[in-house]
Design a protein around this motif. Structure first.
Motif, PDB file in Angstrom:
ATOM      1  N   GLU A 153       0.818  -1.212   0.000  1.00  0.00           N
ATOM      2  CA  GLU A 153       0.000   0.000   0.000  1.00  0.00           C
ATOM      3  C   GLU A 153       0.854   1.265   0.000  1.00  0.00           C
ATOM      4  OE1 GLU A 153      -3.035   0.086   2.970  1.00  0.00           O
ATOM      5  OE2 GLU A 153      -3.724  -1.948   2.524  1.00  0.00           O
ATOM      6  N   GLU A 154       1.991   1.213   0.695  1.00  0.00           N
ATOM      7  CA  GLU A 154       2.868   2.387   0.754  1.00  0.00           C
ATOM      8  C   GLU A 154       3.355   2.778  -0.633  1.00  0.00           C
ATOM      9  OE1 GLU A 154       3.256   0.186   4.662  1.00  0.00           O
ATOM     10  OE2 GLU A 154       3.227  -0.344   2.536  1.00  0.00           O
ATOM     11  N   LEU A 155       3.643   1.789  -1.470  1.00  0.00           N
ATOM     12  CA  LEU A 155       4.105   2.080  -2.827  1.00  0.00           C
ATOM     13  C   LEU A 155       2.965   2.600  -3.703  1.00  0.00           C
ATOM     14  CD1 LEU A 155       6.584  -0.858  -3.582  1.00  0.00           C
ATOM     15  CD2 LEU A 155       7.131   1.546  -3.164  1.00  0.00           C
ATOM     16  N   ILE A 156       1.776   2.035  -3.513  1.00  0.00           N
ATOM     17  CA  ILE A 156       0.607   2.523  -4.270  1.00  0.00           C
ATOM     18  C   ILE A 156       0.341   3.982  -3.908  1.00  0.00           C
ATOM     19  CG2 ILE A 156      -1.867   2.226  -4.685  1.00  0.00           C
ATOM     20  CD1 ILE A 156      -1.485  -0.757  -3.983  1.00  0.00           C
ATOM     21  N   GLU A 157       0.401   4.270  -2.613  1.00  0.00           N
ATOM     22  CA  GLU A 157       0.181   5.649  -2.157  1.00  0.00           C
ATOM     23  C   GLU A 157       1.245   6.583  -2.731  1.00  0.00           C
ATOM     24  OE1 GLU A 157      -0.983   7.914   2.014  1.00  0.00           O
ATOM     25  OE2 GLU A 157       0.035   5.981   2.090  1.00  0.00           O
ATOM     26  N   LEU A 158       2.477   6.116  -2.771  1.00  0.00           N
ATOM     27  CA  LEU A 158       3.564   6.921  -3.344  1.00  0.00           C
ATOM     28  C   LEU A 158       3.302   7.212  -4.812  1.00  0.00           C
ATOM     29  CD1 LEU A 158       6.417   8.171  -2.953  1.00  0.00           C
ATOM     30  CD2 LEU A 158       7.355   5.957  -3.649  1.00  0.00           C
ATOM     31  N   LEU A 159       2.860   6.205  -5.555  1.00  0.00           N
ATOM     32  CA  LEU A 159       2.543   6.384  -6.971  1.00  0.00           C
ATOM     33  C   LEU A 159       1.437   7.415  -7.161  1.00  0.00           C
ATOM     34  CD1 LEU A 159       2.707   5.529  -9.982  1.00  0.00           C
ATOM     35  CD2 LEU A 159       1.039   3.729  -9.445  1.00  0.00           C
ATOM     36  N   LEU A 160       0.360   7.259  -6.407  1.00  0.00           N
ATOM     37  CA  LEU A 160      -0.773   8.187  -6.537  1.00  0.00           C
ATOM     38  C   LEU A 160      -0.370   9.609  -6.167  1.00  0.00           C
ATOM     39  CD1 LEU A 160      -3.637   6.001  -4.998  1.00  0.00           C
ATOM     40  CD2 LEU A 160      -3.294   6.530  -7.408  1.00  0.00           C
ATOM     41  N   TYR A 161       0.373   9.738  -5.082  1.00  0.00           N
ATOM     42  CA  TYR A 161       0.760  11.081  -4.636  1.00  0.00           C
ATOM     43  C   TYR A 161       1.683  11.757  -5.642  1.00  0.00           C
ATOM     44  CZ  TYR A 161       2.318  14.925  -1.694  1.00  0.00           C
ATOM     45  OH  TYR A 161       2.598  16.174  -1.214  1.00  0.00           O
ATOM     46  N   ASN A 162       2.626  11.001  -6.178  1.00  0.00           N
ATOM     47  CA  ASN A 162       3.546  11.584  -7.165  1.00  0.00           C
ATOM     48  C   ASN A 162       2.820  11.979  -8.443  1.00  0.00           C
ATOM     49  OD1 ASN A 162       6.697  11.587  -6.630  1.00  0.00           O
ATOM     50  ND2 ASN A 162       5.821   9.918  -5.450  1.00  0.00           N
ATOM     51  N   LEU A 163       1.860  11.165  -8.869  1.00  0.00           N
ATOM     52  CA  LEU A 163       1.078  11.541 -10.052  1.00  0.00           C
ATOM     53  C   LEU A 163       0.258  12.803  -9.778  1.00  0.00           C
ATOM     54  CD1 LEU A 163      -0.172   8.052 -11.325  1.00  0.00           C
ATOM     55  CD2 LEU A 163       1.467   9.555 -12.452  1.00  0.00           C
ATOM     56  N   SER A 164      -0.302  12.901  -8.578  1.00  0.00           N
ATOM     57  CA  SER A 164      -1.123  14.075  -8.245  1.00  0.00           C
ATOM     58  C   SER A 164      -0.297  15.360  -8.246  1.00  0.00           C
ATOM     59  CB  SER A 164      -1.805  13.890  -6.888  1.00  0.00           C
ATOM     60  OG  SER A 164      -0.897  14.062  -5.817  1.00  0.00           O
ATOM     61  N   LEU A 165       1.013  15.248  -7.958  1.00  0.00           N
ATOM     62  CA  LEU A 165       1.880  16.432  -7.963  1.00  0.00           C
ATOM     63  C   LEU A 165       2.075  17.013  -9.353  1.00  0.00           C
ATOM     64  CD1 LEU A 165       4.683  15.413  -5.416  1.00  0.00           C
ATOM     65  CD2 LEU A 165       2.898  17.123  -5.095  1.00  0.00           C
ATOM     66  N   MET A 166       1.659  16.267 -10.392  1.00  0.00           N
ATOM     67  CA  MET A 166       1.764  16.767 -11.760  1.00  0.00           C
ATOM     68  C   MET A 166       0.601  17.685 -12.124  1.00  0.00           C
ATOM     69  SD  MET A 166       2.918  13.225 -13.655  1.00  0.00           S
ATOM     70  CE  MET A 166       3.163  13.975 -15.277  1.00  0.00           C
ATOM     71  N   ASP A 167      -0.487  17.630 -11.367  1.00  0.00           N
ATOM     72  CA  ASP A 167      -1.663  18.445 -11.686  1.00  0.00           C
ATOM     73  C   ASP A 167      -1.401  19.917 -11.376  1.00  0.00           C
ATOM     74  OD1 ASP A 167      -2.792  16.091 -12.405  1.00  0.00           O
ATOM     75  OD2 ASP A 167      -4.275  16.018 -10.784  1.00  0.00           O
ATOM     76  N   THR A 168      -2.031  20.802 -12.139  1.00  0.00           N
ATOM     77  CA  THR A 168      -1.678  22.233 -12.076  1.00  0.00           C
ATOM     78  C   THR A 168      -2.013  22.894 -10.744  1.00  0.00           C
ATOM     79  OG1 THR A 168      -3.799  22.835 -13.096  1.00  0.00           O
ATOM     80  CG2 THR A 168      -1.919  22.529 -14.571  1.00  0.00           C
ATOM     81  N   ASP A 169      -2.946  22.330  -9.992  1.00  0.00           N
ATOM     82  CA  ASP A 169      -3.261  22.940  -8.695  1.00  0.00           C
ATOM     83  C   ASP A 169      -2.131  22.733  -7.683  1.00  0.00           C
ATOM     84  OD1 ASP A 169      -4.297  20.144  -8.864  1.00  0.00           O
ATOM     85  OD2 ASP A 169      -4.747  20.448  -6.745  1.00  0.00           O
ATOM     86  N   LYS A 170      -1.147  21.873  -8.021  1.00  0.00           N
ATOM     87  CA  LYS A 170       0.009  21.656  -7.128  1.00  0.00           C
ATOM     88  C   LYS A 170       1.207  22.514  -7.521  1.00  0.00           C
ATOM     89  CE  LYS A 170      -2.351  18.183  -5.397  1.00  0.00           C
ATOM     90  NZ  LYS A 170      -3.323  17.933  -6.470  1.00  0.00           N
ATOM     91  N   ASP A 171       1.085  23.280  -8.598  1.00  0.00           N
ATOM     92  CA  ASP A 171       2.197  24.112  -9.079  1.00  0.00           C
ATOM     93  C   ASP A 171       2.429  25.265  -8.093  1.00  0.00           C
ATOM     94  OD1 ASP A 171       4.010  25.704 -10.369  1.00  0.00           O
ATOM     95  OD2 ASP A 171       2.872  25.877 -12.231  1.00  0.00           O
ATOM     96  N   PRO A 172       3.594  25.273  -7.389  1.00  0.00           N
ATOM     97  CA  PRO A 172       3.817  26.321  -6.378  1.00  0.00           C
ATOM     98  C   PRO A 172       4.002  27.712  -6.974  1.00  0.00           C
ATOM     99  CG  PRO A 172       5.809  24.994  -6.669  1.00  0.00           C
ATOM    100  CD  PRO A 172       4.729  24.329  -7.474  1.00  0.00           C
ATOM    101  N   LYS A 173       4.246  27.791  -8.290  1.00  0.00           N
ATOM    102  CA  LYS A 173       4.458  29.093  -8.927  1.00  0.00           C
ATOM    103  C   LYS A 173       3.293  29.506  -9.833  1.00  0.00           C
ATOM    104  CE  LYS A 173       9.517  28.816  -8.803  1.00  0.00           C
ATOM    105  NZ  LYS A 173      10.771  28.866  -9.598  1.00  0.00           N
ATOM    106  N   ALA A 174       2.250  28.720  -9.809  1.00  0.00           N
ATOM    107  CA  ALA A 174       1.101  29.041 -10.672  1.00  0.00           C
ATOM    108  C   ALA A 174       0.390  30.297 -10.180  1.00  0.00           C
ATOM    109  CB  ALA A 174       0.135  27.873 -10.696  1.00  0.00           C
ATOM    110  N   ILE A 175      -0.060  31.110 -11.122  1.00  0.00           N
ATOM    111  CA  ILE A 175      -0.881  32.286 -10.804  1.00  0.00           C
ATOM    112  C   ILE A 175      -2.332  31.901 -11.088  1.00  0.00           C
ATOM    113  CG2 ILE A 175      -1.332  34.700 -11.359  1.00  0.00           C
ATOM    114  CD1 ILE A 175       1.606  34.814 -12.370  1.00  0.00           C
ATOM    115  N   ARG A 176      -3.091  31.650 -10.044  1.00  0.00           N
ATOM    116  CA  ARG A 176      -4.413  31.034 -10.211  1.00  0.00           C
ATOM    117  C   ARG A 176      -5.533  32.075 -10.239  1.00  0.00           C
ATOM    118  NH1 ARG A 176      -5.658  26.206  -6.644  1.00  0.00           N
ATOM    119  NH2 ARG A 176      -6.610  25.408  -8.548  1.00  0.00           N
TER     120      ARG A 176
END
Length: 408
Positions: free
Chosen positions: A42-65
């Motif tokens: 489960e830890e690896l599945i969670e790691l996969l999901l979390y890393n994929l979610s970091l690609m979404d634009t709402d996670k961009d720390p420099k985005a001007i929303r």
């Protein structure tokens, strides 16, 4: 990642070996895009999901929303509930299209569908498949909506079954329903194939057949598929919990040789997910895309992620073991019910069903099931002989009975 100059070199090297070994498991999944033979932690599945979610634009720390309307989540609790895929999946015009604001969620959805297809193919079903963010009834509605749009279908021929969701799906899509009544054959309740054929001839229709039932209902989807091919009539199969048993899989393989436009199954009944997800599969990839076009708007990523989690956590080898256990459990259930029936002067219904059995009762079956429920036995289903919907028979069934399941 650069770990240099924190710890001695030999320790750093040893740590990287462990890290790379774990990451290689995920890289193998992404490369092969097939359900793993062995389930992963489960830890690896969670790691996969979390890393994929970091690609979404709402996670961009420099985005001007400025002007952003979506993925503005108030609490971390809400984020965790959707595995951090706040933008969901799909686009307004197509459920399976990549979402520009959600590259990670789009990869997650594509991976889920690829693993799902590989899973079904390993079971012997050579089909294209998508996971849906809605349960069985709504997934059926998506299929019916596609039929209406493509084939200008006006009504659905529905052999009567004690399942409310498909009936509501027909109504939701705005199609008429032509009900085919069932008849009694010993203990078995069945819609005669010749009556289904007559119903098909009466109008611009499609057939919604059912493969998986509560006893005493049975249906021959293979014969229905043959008729649909002969008359060039679209055909959807409701196979809610079929994936878990080879008896049903063999039926689907035979039916797919004839006219079957799509099959719908449930993720919760087959893959141990929370309620809310479906599986649609078919040999016709173009029609599968048309089905995805029926979904209005974007969808929550939650049911899709849950499907992916199950596929990765269980693995194919374990799923095969669970299928074997289910078969053994059903055999034990039959033996225990036969033993009980002899003791109380009742009988087990003679119905061919690899998942469920039913035993007659001279008592009020609803009352018996209610008492079992209060004793924390939540599975049994009590049906009175006069319950026309529960028995799937518009006449009076010969017996009151209690239905019991031995599902995966």
């Amino acid at each position: 990642m650069d770990f240099s100059n924190f710890i001695p070199k030999h320790m750093e090297k040893r740590g990287k070996i462990v890290l790379e070994e774990n990451l290689s498991i995920l890289n193998k999944i992404l490369k092969q895009r097939s359900i793993p033979d062995e389930g992963i932690k489960e830890e690896l599945i969670e790691l996969l999901l979390y890393n994929l979610s970091l690609m979404d634009t709402d996670k961009d720390p420099k985005a001007i929303r400025i002007g952003e309307r979506e993925a503005r989540v108030y609490t971390k609790l809400q984020e965790r509930s959707v595995f951090y895929f706040n933008h969901g999946v799909g686009r307004s015009g197509n459920l399976i299209d990549p979402q520009p604001k959600a590259p990670g969620a789009s990869i997650m959805y594509k991976l889920t569908n690829q693993l799902l297809e590989s899973f079904l193919k390993k079971l012997g079903l050579k089909v294209n498949a998508i996971a849906t963010p809605v349960a069985t009834g709504m997934s059926i509605a998506l299929c019916l909506s596609a039929l209406r749009r493509i084939y200008r279908v006006e009504e659905i021929v529905y052999p009567f079954a004690a399942h409310k969701s498909p009936i509501k799906a027909i109504s939701l899509v705005g199609l008429r329903m032509r009900l085919v009544e069932t008849k009694l054959y010993g203990d078995v309740v069945k819609a005669p194939v010749e009556d289904i054929e007559r119903a098909i001839k009466k109008g611009n229709s499609a057939v919604l057949s059912t493969l998986t039932f509560f006893p005493p209902r049975e249906e021959d989807v293979v014969e229905i598929a043959k008729i649909c091919e002969e008359y060039n009539v679209p055909h959807i199969i409701n196979a809610a919990y079929a994936i878990q048993n080879n008896y049903y899989i063999d039926k689907l393989k035979k039916a797919l040789k004839y006219r079957v436009d799509a099959i719908v199954s449930s993720t919760d009944k087959n893959l141990f997910t929370p309620i809310g997800g479906g599986i649609i599969y078919t040999k016709d990839q173009k029609f599968l895309r048309e089905i995805s076009l029926s979904y209005p708007g974007r969808a929550s990523a939650n049911p899709i992620a849950n499907t992916l989690i199950s596929l990765l956590a269980i693995g194919f080898k374990k799923y095969r073991e669970l299928m074997k256990e289910q078969k053994e459990s059903k055999k034990l259930l039959e033996e225990l019910l036969e033993e009980l029936a002899k003791k109380i002067n009742e009988r087990v219904l003679d119905v061919k069903n690899p998942i469920a059995s039913a035993i007659t009762t001279k008592k009020d079956p609803v009352d018996v099931a209610g008492k079992l429920y209060n004793l924390r036995v939540t599975g049994p289903r009590g049906v009175r002989r006069g319950d026309k919907f529960g028995t799937s028979y518009l006449g009076v069934y010969p017996y009151n009975y209690i239905g019991v399941n031995a599902s995966i």
